[in-house]
Scaffold this active site. Structure first.
Site, PDB file in Angstrom:
ATOM      1  N   LYS A   1      -7.761 -26.620 -18.935  1.00 26.24           N
ATOM      2  CA  LYS A   1      -7.586 -26.867 -20.374  1.00 26.24           C
ATOM      3  C   LYS A   1      -7.978 -28.306 -20.730  1.00 26.24           C
ATOM      4  CE  LYS A   1      -3.851 -23.464 -20.924  1.00 26.24           C
ATOM      5  NZ  LYS A   1      -3.478 -23.175 -19.530  1.00 26.24           N
ATOM      6  N   PHE A   2      -9.232 -28.646 -20.478  1.00 21.50           N
ATOM      7  CA  PHE A   2      -9.729 -29.972 -20.870  1.00 21.50           C
ATOM      8  C   PHE A   2      -9.510 -30.136 -22.370  1.00 21.50           C
ATOM      9  CE2 PHE A   2     -12.349 -28.837 -17.159  1.00 21.50           C
ATOM     10  CZ  PHE A   2     -12.006 -29.902 -16.338  1.00 21.50           C
TER      11      PHE A   2
ATOM     12  N   ASN B   1     -16.103 -37.908 -23.067  1.00 23.73           N
ATOM     13  CA  ASN B   1     -16.359 -38.752 -21.899  1.00 23.73           C
ATOM     14  C   ASN B   1     -15.260 -38.574 -20.835  1.00 23.73           C
ATOM     15  OD1 ASN B   1     -17.919 -40.986 -20.634  1.00 23.73           O
ATOM     16  ND2 ASN B   1     -15.951 -42.037 -20.820  1.00 23.73           N
ATOM     17  N   THR B   2     -14.017 -38.573 -21.277  1.00 22.49           N
ATOM     18  CA  THR B   2     -12.904 -38.428 -20.330  1.00 22.49           C
ATOM     19  C   THR B   2     -12.893 -37.032 -19.722  1.00 22.49           C
ATOM     20  OG1 THR B   2     -11.653 -39.983 -21.675  1.00 22.49           O
ATOM     21  CG2 THR B   2     -10.388 -38.660 -20.107  1.00 22.49           C
TER      22      THR B   2
HETATM   23  P1  5BU Z   1       2.281 -15.368 -16.473  1.00 23.26           P
HETATM   24  O1  5BU Z   1       3.079 -15.608 -15.255  1.00 23.26           O
HETATM   25  O2  5BU Z   1       1.536 -14.010 -16.465  1.00 23.26           O
HETATM   26  O3  5BU Z   1       3.066 -15.578 -17.739  1.00 23.26           O
HETATM   27  O4  5BU Z   1       1.153 -16.498 -16.417  1.00 23.26           O
HETATM   28  C1  5BU Z   1       0.220 -16.675 -17.435  1.00 23.26           C
HETATM   29  C2  5BU Z   1      -0.856 -17.642 -17.005  1.00 23.26           C
HETATM   30  O5  5BU Z   1      -1.816 -17.759 -18.034  1.00 23.26           O
HETATM   31  C3  5BU Z   1      -0.367 -19.052 -16.703  1.00 23.26           C
HETATM   32  O6  5BU Z   1      -1.162 -19.571 -15.658  1.00 23.26           O
HETATM   33  C4  5BU Z   1      -0.643 -19.818 -17.975  1.00 23.26           C
HETATM   34  O7  5BU Z   1      -0.943 -21.176 -17.748  1.00 23.26           O
HETATM   35  C5  5BU Z   1      -1.869 -19.111 -18.520  1.00 23.26           C
HETATM   36  N1  5BU Z   1      -1.958 -19.100 -19.984  1.00 23.26           N
HETATM   37  C6  5BU Z   1      -1.051 -18.452 -20.792  1.00 23.26           C
HETATM   38  O8  5BU Z   1      -0.090 -17.854 -20.318  1.00 23.26           O
HETATM   39  N2  5BU Z   1      -1.240 -18.460 -22.139  1.00 23.26           N
HETATM   40  C7  5BU Z   1      -2.247 -19.107 -22.731  1.00 23.26           C
HETATM   41  O9  5BU Z   1      -2.374 -19.084 -23.961  1.00 23.26           O
HETATM   42  C8  5BU Z   1      -3.172 -19.776 -21.879  1.00 23.26           C
HETATM   43  C9  5BU Z   1      -3.019 -19.745 -20.533  1.00 23.26           C
HETATM   44 BR1  5BU Z   1      -4.583 -20.651 -22.630  1.00 23.26          BR
END
Ligand code: 5BU
Length: 272
Positions: A106-107, A112-113
């Protein structure tokens, strides 16, 4: 074990669509193409969110479910004993079981960073990730900077168009702006992280986290949909499942269950 090929659903899908194979043919991004072809050939639209915190747990989990998944989604910075050998072993397994690796970094910083976070540091994400997640919150500059870096490292971007958590601050206008930004970087954007399909452009992959067969959510705001609901009602191409699988008594058997549910729902979308 192969999933059933015949769809069993009676719910009409909200989004009729082309097959994964047909879509692969129109993808501008090579990772999106790889993923769609792999999903078609391996017959799975299941991604594992492997949020375990040690190398041993992670590799054991991948060995248990690797045959069922199209994508391994990682948070590399939660691994307490990270080393380069882990990356080597994961890449080996990606080849052995055939799946893509997504670093859910999730950049979100200025361009640049973000490029430095992508290409440098102890994790050196650019050297091993097939896909990375990117917030467009910083504006066009983040994609202008990350896009050439992703091209150089053959990595596809998944842009966050929504989040699955309750009270997420993303508005419809924000989502539409993200989709518009993606069009400017068609060769490096592989798709979106969504709660509802955001684009009927067949070349983008709609990846949906927040999927669980038995739970509606957790105590920290996560909200779950079932695989059927995610695919048929919300237009998911890829269902991303974490705790539903790795907290199960038998993760391999549970991954198979999610795989069947997700793929059968996909087959149903092809009937309309
Ligand atoms: P879970 O254990 O099925 O709840 O994990 C969900 C994964 O999906 C977890 O790694 C979150 O960082 C990732 N995720 C999320 O749940 N919802 C989002 O909106 C995003 C990523 Br973007």
């Amino acid at each position: 074990m192969q999933p059933e090929k015949q769809p069993t659903h009676t719910i009409a899908p909200k989004h009729a669509q082309l097959s994964y194979a047909e879509r692969a043919a129109v993808c501008a991004n090579s990772r999106a193409r790889d993923l769609l072809l792999l999903m078609h050939e391996k017959q799975t639209n299941l991604a594992l969110a492997a949020d375990v915190t040690t190398k041993q747990e992670l590799l054991a989990l991948v060995d248990a479910v690797g045959e069922h998944i199209c994508m391994l989604k990682m948070h590399i910075d939660i691994i307490t004993d990270f080393d380069q050998d882990l990356i080597h072993q994961l890449r080996q397994r990606a080849k052995q079981y055939r799946f893509l690796i997504c670093e859910d970094r999730k950049f979100a910083d200025i361009g640049n960073t973000s490029v430095l976070q992508f290409t440098c540091g102890m994790y050196c994400i650019a050297s091993w990730a097939d896909l990375v997640t990117v917030h467009a919150i910083a504006g066009a500059g983040i994609l202008q900077a990350l896009s050439p870096a992703c091209k150089e490292h053959e990595c596809g971007m998944l842009l966050l168009a929504h989040m699955s958590s309750r009270g997420a601050l993303i508005t419809d206008a924000y989502t539409q702006a993200v989709v518009a930004m993606a069009r400017e970087h068609a060769t490096t954007v592989a798709g979106f992280i969504v709660r509802d399909r955001v684009s009927d452009d067949a070349s983008y992959i709609n990846c949906m986290p927040g999927v669980h067969l038995a739970s509606k959510g957790d105590a920290c705001g996560q909200q779950y949909l079932t695989p059927e609901c995610a695919v048929l009602e919300h237009g998911a191409d890829v269902i991303i499942v974490g705790r539903g699988i790795y907290q199960a008594a038998d993760p391999a058997a549970m991954a198979y269950t999610y795989r069947q549910a997700g793929f059968e729902a996909y087959l149903t979308t092809l009937l309309y």
